[in-house]
Motif scaffolding. Structure first.
Motif, PDB file in Angstrom:
ATOM      1  N   LEU A  58       2.618   0.869 -12.420  1.00  0.00           N
ATOM      2  CA  LEU A  58       3.722   2.069 -12.309  1.00  0.00           C
ATOM      3  C   LEU A  58       2.891   3.363 -12.315  1.00  0.00           C
ATOM      4  CD1 LEU A  58       6.389   0.754 -15.171  1.00  0.00           C
ATOM      5  CD2 LEU A  58       6.634   0.911 -12.730  1.00  0.00           C
ATOM      6  N   VAL A  59       1.803   3.489 -13.110  1.00  0.00           N
ATOM      7  CA  VAL A  59       1.291   4.720 -13.192  1.00  0.00           C
ATOM      8  C   VAL A  59       0.599   5.094 -11.545  1.00  0.00           C
ATOM      9  CG1 VAL A  59      -1.058   3.982 -13.681  1.00  0.00           C
ATOM     10  CG2 VAL A  59      -0.465   6.323 -14.150  1.00  0.00           C
ATOM     11  N   ILE A  60       0.116   4.050 -10.753  1.00  0.00           N
ATOM     12  CA  ILE A  60      -0.378   4.139  -9.528  1.00  0.00           C
ATOM     13  C   ILE A  60       0.773   4.768  -8.845  1.00  0.00           C
ATOM     14  CG2 ILE A  60      -1.080   3.011  -7.507  1.00  0.00           C
ATOM     15  CD1 ILE A  60      -3.378   3.744  -9.118  1.00  0.00           C
ATOM     16  N   THR A  61       2.200   3.948  -8.929  1.00  0.00           N
ATOM     17  CA  THR A  61       3.156   4.460  -8.010  1.00  0.00           C
ATOM     18  C   THR A  61       3.639   5.786  -8.201  1.00  0.00           C
ATOM     19  OG1 THR A  61       4.177   1.993  -8.108  1.00  0.00           O
ATOM     20  CG2 THR A  61       5.477   3.835  -7.749  1.00  0.00           C
ATOM     21  N   VAL A  62       3.615   6.148  -9.409  1.00  0.00           N
ATOM     22  CA  VAL A  62       3.863   7.539  -9.834  1.00  0.00           C
ATOM     23  C   VAL A  62       2.980   8.628  -9.130  1.00  0.00           C
ATOM     24  CG1 VAL A  62       4.312   9.174 -11.730  1.00  0.00           C
ATOM     25  CG2 VAL A  62       5.304   7.038 -11.947  1.00  0.00           C
ATOM     26  N   MET A  63       1.521   8.368  -9.434  1.00  0.00           N
ATOM     27  CA  MET A  63       0.692   9.310  -9.011  1.00  0.00           C
ATOM     28  C   MET A  63       0.400   9.380  -7.235  1.00  0.00           C
ATOM     29  SD  MET A  63      -0.702  10.990 -11.294  1.00  0.00           S
ATOM     30  CE  MET A  63       0.747  11.171 -12.215  1.00  0.00           C
ATOM     31  N   VAL A  64       0.787   8.248  -6.708  1.00  0.00           N
ATOM     32  CA  VAL A  64       0.862   8.460  -5.420  1.00  0.00           C
ATOM     33  C   VAL A  64       1.976   9.314  -4.683  1.00  0.00           C
ATOM     34  CG1 VAL A  64       1.200   7.090  -3.150  1.00  0.00           C
ATOM     35  CG2 VAL A  64      -0.144   5.952  -4.860  1.00  0.00           C
ATOM     36  N   TYR A  65       3.034   9.070  -5.477  1.00  0.00           N
ATOM     37  CA  TYR A  65       4.131  10.244  -4.895  1.00  0.00           C
ATOM     38  C   TYR A  65       3.845  11.401  -5.442  1.00  0.00           C
ATOM     39  CZ  TYR A  65       7.138   6.202  -3.687  1.00  0.00           C
ATOM     40  OH  TYR A  65       7.632   5.141  -2.965  1.00  0.00           O
ATOM     41  N   ALA A  66       2.935  11.739  -6.617  1.00  0.00           N
ATOM     42  CA  ALA A  66       2.625  13.129  -7.229  1.00  0.00           C
ATOM     43  C   ALA A  66       1.661  13.897  -6.473  1.00  0.00           C
ATOM     44  CB  ALA A  66       2.442  12.843  -8.618  1.00  0.00           C
ATOM     45  N   ALA A 153      -0.139   3.359   4.734  1.00  0.00           N
ATOM     46  CA  ALA A 153      -0.588   4.764   4.432  1.00  0.00           C
ATOM     47  C   ALA A 153      -0.965   5.381   5.658  1.00  0.00           C
ATOM     48  CB  ALA A 153      -1.485   5.033   2.971  1.00  0.00           C
ATOM     49  N   THR A 154      -1.508   4.371   6.525  1.00  0.00           N
ATOM     50  CA  THR A 154      -2.197   5.059   7.534  1.00  0.00           C
ATOM     51  C   THR A 154      -1.393   4.442   8.904  1.00  0.00           C
ATOM     52  OG1 THR A 154      -3.830   2.999   7.797  1.00  0.00           O
ATOM     53  CG2 THR A 154      -4.496   5.055   6.444  1.00  0.00           C
ATOM     54  N   ASP A 155      -0.754   3.750   8.914  1.00  0.00           N
ATOM     55  CA  ASP A 155       0.121   2.941  10.349  1.00  0.00           C
ATOM     56  C   ASP A 155       1.364   3.963  10.163  1.00  0.00           C
ATOM     57  OD1 ASP A 155       1.250   1.696  12.262  1.00  0.00           O
ATOM     58  OD2 ASP A 155       0.384  -0.204  11.577  1.00  0.00           O
ATOM     59  N   SER A 156       1.148   4.674  11.257  1.00  0.00           N
ATOM     60  CA  SER A 156       2.615   5.631  11.724  1.00  0.00           C
ATOM     61  C   SER A 156       3.866   4.600  11.920  1.00  0.00           C
ATOM     62  CB  SER A 156       2.391   6.219  12.897  1.00  0.00           C
ATOM     63  OG  SER A 156       2.262   5.339  14.132  1.00  0.00           O
ATOM     64  N   ARG A 157       3.711   3.340  11.962  1.00  0.00           N
ATOM     65  CA  ARG A 157       5.027   2.329  12.024  1.00  0.00           C
ATOM     66  C   ARG A 157       5.456   1.965  10.702  1.00  0.00           C
ATOM     67  NH1 ARG A 157       1.769  -2.319  15.479  1.00  0.00           N
ATOM     68  NH2 ARG A 157       0.499  -1.838  13.893  1.00  0.00           N
ATOM     69  N   ALA A 158       4.880   2.414   9.623  1.00  0.00           N
ATOM     70  CA  ALA A 158       5.274   1.785   8.218  1.00  0.00           C
ATOM     71  C   ALA A 158       6.290   3.121   7.853  1.00  0.00           C
ATOM     72  CB  ALA A 158       4.139   1.555   7.497  1.00  0.00           C
ATOM     73  N   GLU A 159       6.821   2.510   6.815  1.00  0.00           N
ATOM     74  CA  GLU A 159       7.929   3.284   6.251  1.00  0.00           C
ATOM     75  C   GLU A 159       6.985   4.308   5.095  1.00  0.00           C
ATOM     76  OE1 GLU A 159      10.215   5.679   5.395  1.00  0.00           O
ATOM     77  OE2 GLU A 159      11.112   4.363   6.869  1.00  0.00           O
ATOM     78  N   GLY A 160       6.588   5.331   5.410  1.00  0.00           N
ATOM     79  CA  GLY A 160       5.750   6.245   4.685  1.00  0.00           C
ATOM     80  C   GLY A 160       6.253   6.249   3.033  1.00  0.00           C
ATOM     81  N   GLN A 161       7.548   6.540   2.981  1.00  0.00           N
ATOM     82  CA  GLN A 161       8.145   6.641   1.848  1.00  0.00           C
ATOM     83  C   GLN A 161       7.974   5.856   0.693  1.00  0.00           C
ATOM     84  OE1 GLN A 161      12.377   7.817   2.427  1.00  0.00           O
ATOM     85  NE2 GLN A 161      11.759   9.990   3.195  1.00  0.00           N
ATOM     86  N   MET A 162       7.912   4.432   1.209  1.00  0.00           N
ATOM     87  CA  MET A 162       7.668   3.194   0.464  1.00  0.00           C
ATOM     88  C   MET A 162       6.045   3.001   0.121  1.00  0.00           C
ATOM     89  SD  MET A 162      10.683   2.338  -0.287  1.00  0.00           S
ATOM     90  CE  MET A 162      10.265   0.779  -1.097  1.00  0.00           C
ATOM     91  N   ALA A 163       5.206   3.926   0.433  1.00  0.00           N
ATOM     92  CA  ALA A 163       3.879   3.606   0.019  1.00  0.00           C
ATOM     93  C   ALA A 163       3.703   3.289  -1.407  1.00  0.00           C
ATOM     94  CB  ALA A 163       3.115   4.879   0.651  1.00  0.00           C
ATOM     95  N   GLY A 164       4.124   4.328  -2.236  1.00  0.00           N
ATOM     96  CA  GLY A 164       3.776   4.343  -3.551  1.00  0.00           C
ATOM     97  C   GLY A 164       4.144   2.975  -4.291  1.00  0.00           C
ATOM     98  N   VAL A 165       5.509   2.375  -3.893  1.00  0.00           N
ATOM     99  CA  VAL A 165       6.011   1.361  -4.328  1.00  0.00           C
ATOM    100  C   VAL A 165       5.146   0.085  -4.015  1.00  0.00           C
ATOM    101  CG1 VAL A 165       7.877  -0.401  -4.461  1.00  0.00           C
ATOM    102  CG2 VAL A 165       8.323   2.082  -4.247  1.00  0.00           C
ATOM    103  N   ALA A 166       4.610   0.064  -2.707  1.00  0.00           N
ATOM    104  CA  ALA A 166       3.935  -1.068  -2.020  1.00  0.00           C
ATOM    105  C   ALA A 166       2.532  -1.060  -2.581  1.00  0.00           C
ATOM    106  CB  ALA A 166       3.861  -1.008  -0.666  1.00  0.00           C
ATOM    107  N   ILE A 167       1.882   0.076  -2.844  1.00  0.00           N
ATOM    108  CA  ILE A 167       0.498   0.005  -3.496  1.00  0.00           C
ATOM    109  C   ILE A 167       0.660  -0.365  -4.980  1.00  0.00           C
ATOM    110  CG2 ILE A 167      -1.517   1.533  -3.856  1.00  0.00           C
ATOM    111  CD1 ILE A 167      -0.691   3.115  -1.400  1.00  0.00           C
TER     112      ILE A 167
END
Length: 209
Positions: A58-66, A153-167
């Motif tokens: 959870l802390v990684i998710t929050v900090m990725v977005y922040a 995070a680096t592939d333009s085909r991915a949904e960037g807004q979901m990066a935090g949740v995925a990581i």
């Protein structure tokens, strides 16, 4: 040409300081929340292994977005070096990032030690059985973490807004599986802070490698 140098260098240094500052905040949060959860659980027994794993995720998710839009949200020398090695991050900024990450990890553990002096567990990552088993597990878990980071995070085909949740989800799952065996570090800075305060740097080679 020389007259224009301060105009170019000044903003560049300022941007780098801002990025390193964001990395330090994110890494501090990772250690403070994740290792803090381990310390609280050692005192109260209220969180369990699942709770600790969720805290890390959870802390990684929050900090990725922040901080993702500021520094890229590495929080991990392995991520910084990996991005630089494939040309997605400038090598000249790697030393500053890694220094900031490691300093923040030590600062977080300093804060935790002051807040919870009675805690027996510090969140140190130590192989539960054999070094080889822990090394292989860390290798596999870090591979999956980097695979997910690269994909979202680096592939333009991915949904960037979901990066935090995925990581964050990957970190939590890795902690669930690897926590009892190797500590599921996947991050030299995350291992360094607790190791210093535990007075045992004997396994840092494993988590760095």
């Amino acid at each position: 040409m020389s007259d224009s140098t301060p105009v170019i260098v000044g903003p560049t240094i300022s941007r780098l300081m801002g990025k390193v500052g964001a990395e330090m905040i994110g890494t501090f949060a990772l250690l403070f929340v994740g290792c803090g959860a381990i310390m609280v659980d050692s005192i109260t027994g209220s969180l369990s292994h699942i709770g600790v794993s969720m805290a890390f995720g959870l802390v990684i998710t929050v900090m990725v977005y922040a901080t993702g839009h500021i520094s890229g949200a590495h929080f991990n020398p392995a991520v910084t070096i990996a991005f630089a090695s494939v040309g997605r991050f400038p090598w000249r900024e790697v030393p500053s990032y890694i220094a900031g990450q490691c300093c923040a990890a030590v600062a977080a553990m300093t804060s935790l030690r002051m807040i919870f002096p009675e805690a027996k567990a510090l969140g140190a990552t130590v192989p539960a059985s054999g070094d080889v088993q822990a090394l292989v597990l860390e290798f596999v878990l870090t591979f999956f973490l980097m695979f997910v980071i690269t994909a979202v995070a680096t592939d333009s085909r991915a949904e960037g807004q979901m990066a935090g949740v995925a990581i964050g989800g990957t970190v939590a799952v890795a902690a669930l599986i690897g926590g009892p065996i190797s500590g599921a570090s996947m991050n030299p800075a995350r291992s360094l802070g607790p190791a210093i305060f535990a007075g045992d740097l004997g396994y840092m080679w494993l988590y760095t490698l």
